[in-house]
Design a protein around this motif. Structure first.
Motif, PDB file in Angstrom:
ATOM      1  N   HIS A  27       0.915  -1.066  -0.202  1.00 21.02           N
ATOM      2  CA  HIS A  27       0.008  -0.312   0.124  1.00 21.02           C
ATOM      3  C   HIS A  27       1.236   1.180  -0.191  1.00 21.02           C
ATOM      4  CE1 HIS A  27      -2.748   2.899   1.613  1.00 21.02           C
ATOM      5  NE2 HIS A  27      -3.727   2.294   0.459  1.00 21.02           N
ATOM      6  N   TYR A  29       0.996   3.547   2.013  1.00 16.95           N
ATOM      7  CA  TYR A  29       1.126   4.249   3.038  1.00 16.95           C
ATOM      8  C   TYR A  29       2.749   3.644   3.861  1.00 16.95           C
ATOM      9  CZ  TYR A  29      -3.480   6.532   2.892  1.00 16.95           C
ATOM     10  OH  TYR A  29      -4.628   7.445   2.599  1.00 16.95           O
ATOM     11  N   ASP A  43      -2.934   1.711  -4.355  1.00 15.51           N
ATOM     12  CA  ASP A  43      -4.451   1.992  -2.998  1.00 15.51           C
ATOM     13  C   ASP A  43      -5.428   0.780  -3.108  1.00 15.51           C
ATOM     14  OD1 ASP A  43      -5.576   1.572  -5.452  1.00 15.51           O
ATOM     15  OD2 ASP A  43      -6.879   3.584  -5.141  1.00 15.51           O
ATOM     16  N   SER A  44      -6.089   0.914  -2.206  1.00 16.41           N
ATOM     17  CA  SER A  44      -6.891  -0.197  -1.612  1.00 16.41           C
ATOM     18  C   SER A  44      -7.448  -1.765  -2.505  1.00 16.41           C
ATOM     19  CB  SER A  44      -7.711  -0.112  -0.737  1.00 16.41           C
ATOM     20  OG  SER A  44      -7.244   0.340   0.818  1.00 16.41           O
ATOM     21  N   MET A  67      -6.420  -5.458   5.122  1.00 18.63           N
ATOM     22  CA  MET A  67      -6.043  -5.660   2.941  1.00 18.63           C
ATOM     23  C   MET A  67      -5.599  -7.341   2.849  1.00 18.63           C
ATOM     24  SD  MET A  67      -4.147  -2.204   2.824  1.00 18.63           S
ATOM     25  CE  MET A  67      -4.530  -0.790   2.641  1.00 18.63           C
ATOM     26  N   ASN A 117     -12.051  -1.132   4.294  1.00 16.54           N
ATOM     27  CA  ASN A 117     -11.695  -1.059   5.574  1.00 16.54           C
ATOM     28  C   ASN A 117     -12.233  -1.788   6.565  1.00 16.54           C
ATOM     29  OD1 ASN A 117     -10.386   0.678   3.548  1.00 16.54           O
ATOM     30  ND2 ASN A 117     -10.126   1.732   5.388  1.00 16.54           N
ATOM     31  N   SER A 132     -12.177   3.698  -0.934  1.00 16.12           N
ATOM     32  CA  SER A 132     -12.060   5.392  -1.673  1.00 16.12           C
ATOM     33  C   SER A 132     -11.996   5.505  -3.211  1.00 16.12           C
ATOM     34  CB  SER A 132     -10.815   6.290  -0.684  1.00 16.12           C
ATOM     35  OG  SER A 132      -9.586   5.747  -0.982  1.00 16.12           O
ATOM     36  N   ALA A 133     -11.537   4.818  -3.595  1.00 19.81           N
ATOM     37  CA  ALA A 133     -11.396   5.316  -5.217  1.00 19.81           C
ATOM     38  C   ALA A 133     -12.486   5.122  -5.718  1.00 19.81           C
ATOM     39  CB  ALA A 133     -10.418   4.387  -5.505  1.00 19.81           C
ATOM     40  N   HIS A 201      -7.773  12.926   0.570  1.00 14.16           N
ATOM     41  CA  HIS A 201      -8.010  11.683   0.677  1.00 14.16           C
ATOM     42  C   HIS A 201      -9.799  11.778   1.455  1.00 14.16           C
ATOM     43  CE1 HIS A 201      -8.964   7.941   1.425  1.00 14.16           C
ATOM     44  NE2 HIS A 201      -7.835   7.208   0.779  1.00 14.16           N
ATOM     45  N   GLU A 203     -11.450  10.544   3.846  1.00 16.11           N
ATOM     46  CA  GLU A 203     -11.458  10.160   4.492  1.00 16.11           C
ATOM     47  C   GLU A 203     -11.238  11.252   5.637  1.00 16.11           C
ATOM     48  OE1 GLU A 203      -9.087   6.832   6.022  1.00 16.11           O
ATOM     49  OE2 GLU A 203      -9.738   5.831   3.452  1.00 16.11           O
ATOM     50  N   SER A 217      -8.677   8.841  -4.068  1.00  7.90           N
ATOM     51  CA  SER A 217      -7.814   7.528  -3.572  1.00  7.90           C
ATOM     52  C   SER A 217      -6.794   7.847  -2.987  1.00  7.90           C
ATOM     53  CB  SER A 217      -8.109   6.948  -4.166  1.00  7.90           C
ATOM     54  OG  SER A 217      -7.376   6.320  -4.657  1.00  7.90           O
ATOM     55  N   THR A 218      -5.979   7.093  -2.668  1.00  8.60           N
ATOM     56  CA  THR A 218      -4.166   7.628  -2.396  1.00  8.60           C
ATOM     57  C   THR A 218      -3.277   7.585  -3.795  1.00  8.60           C
ATOM     58  OG1 THR A 218      -3.791   5.699  -2.067  1.00  8.60           O
ATOM     59  CG2 THR A 218      -3.790   6.250  -0.324  1.00  8.60           C
ATOM     60  N   MET A 266       0.580   1.206   9.631  1.00  8.35           N
ATOM     61  CA  MET A 266       1.051   1.194   7.996  1.00  8.35           C
ATOM     62  C   MET A 266       2.703   1.113   7.988  1.00  8.35           C
ATOM     63  SD  MET A 266      -0.792   0.598   5.937  1.00  8.35           S
ATOM     64  CE  MET A 266      -2.433   0.509   5.005  1.00  8.35           C
TER      65      MET A 266
END
Ligand code: 13P
Ligand code: SF4
Length: 307
Positions: A27, A29, A43-44, A67, A117, A132-133, A201, A203, A217-218, A266
């Motif tokens: 990931h 992070y 990203d996730s 994950m 998550n 988030s994507a 982001h 979140e 997303s990231t 992370m």
């Protein structure tokens, strides 16, 4: 660790990956050194897609517990390893089986969208997962007037604001890392860098999201930073994103919004942990097969929507 030690560890990992037909998913992070041995970084959503389609025998997940658990559910015949079992997610731990059942019974007959998550139990009680994507796209695809959204109240609120004709009822979970970022942090950075683009982001708290030039997303944030003509960016997410952007785009300037934007979970995994994990094939993530079957459908729907 000296450069020589690091080089040796990396070589050992690469050799073991070949011998054992293993891949490393990381990931963005994670500690940035992990990228030197990672097959896929992202990203996730991207990592779930890679976990679903790999033909490796072993997946080493450089990320957090949910994950690796999601990867195991998507690829039950593979061995999934999480190099450090301490790597949990505080948001995922904010809702358990009983709490999601109570939430559903308070709002009966409304489909449940579950942020990835979350634990396998919570996923098993949900209709579809999202990350988030793709959260907005997933909720839109459901074509319903109302959804329940767990566990992230801020991502859920963001989705509701994007889709005015859908009522999004959110569970009160949140990511402590992103919630530590305050609107004042952005305003302060804006004073220092008035021309900077603000990449946020979802979140984050909604008052923070309001100050964004771009929300994503990231990897969405990373893509935007790559494609934008701006030269300076205020990055409103976790430190790992800034470290990767600085490495990949040395001609641009990236400013972390606040030194508090670091997720301790992370940061557990280092190169040594990846090596130990591959050598001893530890720590294997297992999901009860019955539970995995129930949790598979909502995750698969999400991965399917995006493939
Ligand atoms: P994404 O990977 O979807 O950007 O989510 C960020 C996150 O908090 C992962 O734990
Ligand atoms: Fe969980 Fe937040 Fe850390 Fe992501 S950044 S792992 S949501 S605590």
């Amino acid at each position: 660790m000296t450069t020589k030690d690091k080089k040796e560890i990396i070589e050992k990992i690469q050799k073991l990956k070949k011998e054992k037909n293993a891949i490393v998913l990381a990931h963005c992070y994670q500690n940035v050194e992990i990228d030197e041995v990672a097959d896929f970084v992202g990203d996730s959503l991207y990592l779930s897609q890679q976990a679903a389609k790999t033909d490796a025998d072993i997946i080493v997940f450089a990320g957090v517990y949910f994950m690796a658990e999601t990867a195991k559910i998507l690829s039950p015949d593979k061995k999934v390893l999480l190099p450090r079992l301490e790597a949990g997610c505080q948001m995922a731990d904010m809702i358990n089986l009983q709490q999601i059942r109570e939430f559903k019974s308070k709002h009966p007959n409304i489909p449940v969208v579950c942020y990835v998550n979350s634990t396998a139990e919570v996923k098993s009680e949900s209709d579809i997962c999202c990350t988030s994507a793709n959260a907005v796209k997933v909720v839109k695809s459901m074509n319903v007037p109302k959804v329940l959204f767990v566990p992230d109240t801020y991502l859920g609120t963001y989705v509701g604001e994007q889709l005015k004709d859908v009522e999004v009822i959110t569970y009160p979970g949140y990511c402590p890392t992103h919630l530590r970022i305050r609107p004042e942090d952005i305003l302060e950075r804006k004073k220092q860098y008035p021309d900077a683009e603000v990449l946020v982001h979802p979140e984050c708290h909604k008052e923070v999201v309001k100050l964004a030039d771009f929300v994503g997303s990231t990897t969405g944030i990373m893509k935007r930073a790559k494609e934008s003509s701006a030269k300076t960016f205020i990055i409103v997410t976790e430190l790992g994103v800034v470290e990767r952007l600085e490495r990949d785009f040395p001609d641009k300037k990236f400013v972390l919004v606040s030194p508090k934007a670091v997720c301790a979970n992370m940061k557990w995994i280092h190169l040594e942990d990846i090596l130990n994990s591959l050598e001893a094939e530890q720590h294997e993530i297992d999901v009860d097969p019955e539970l995995a079957k129930r949790a598979y459908a909502p995750i698969e729907k999400m991965v399917g929507i995006n493939s």
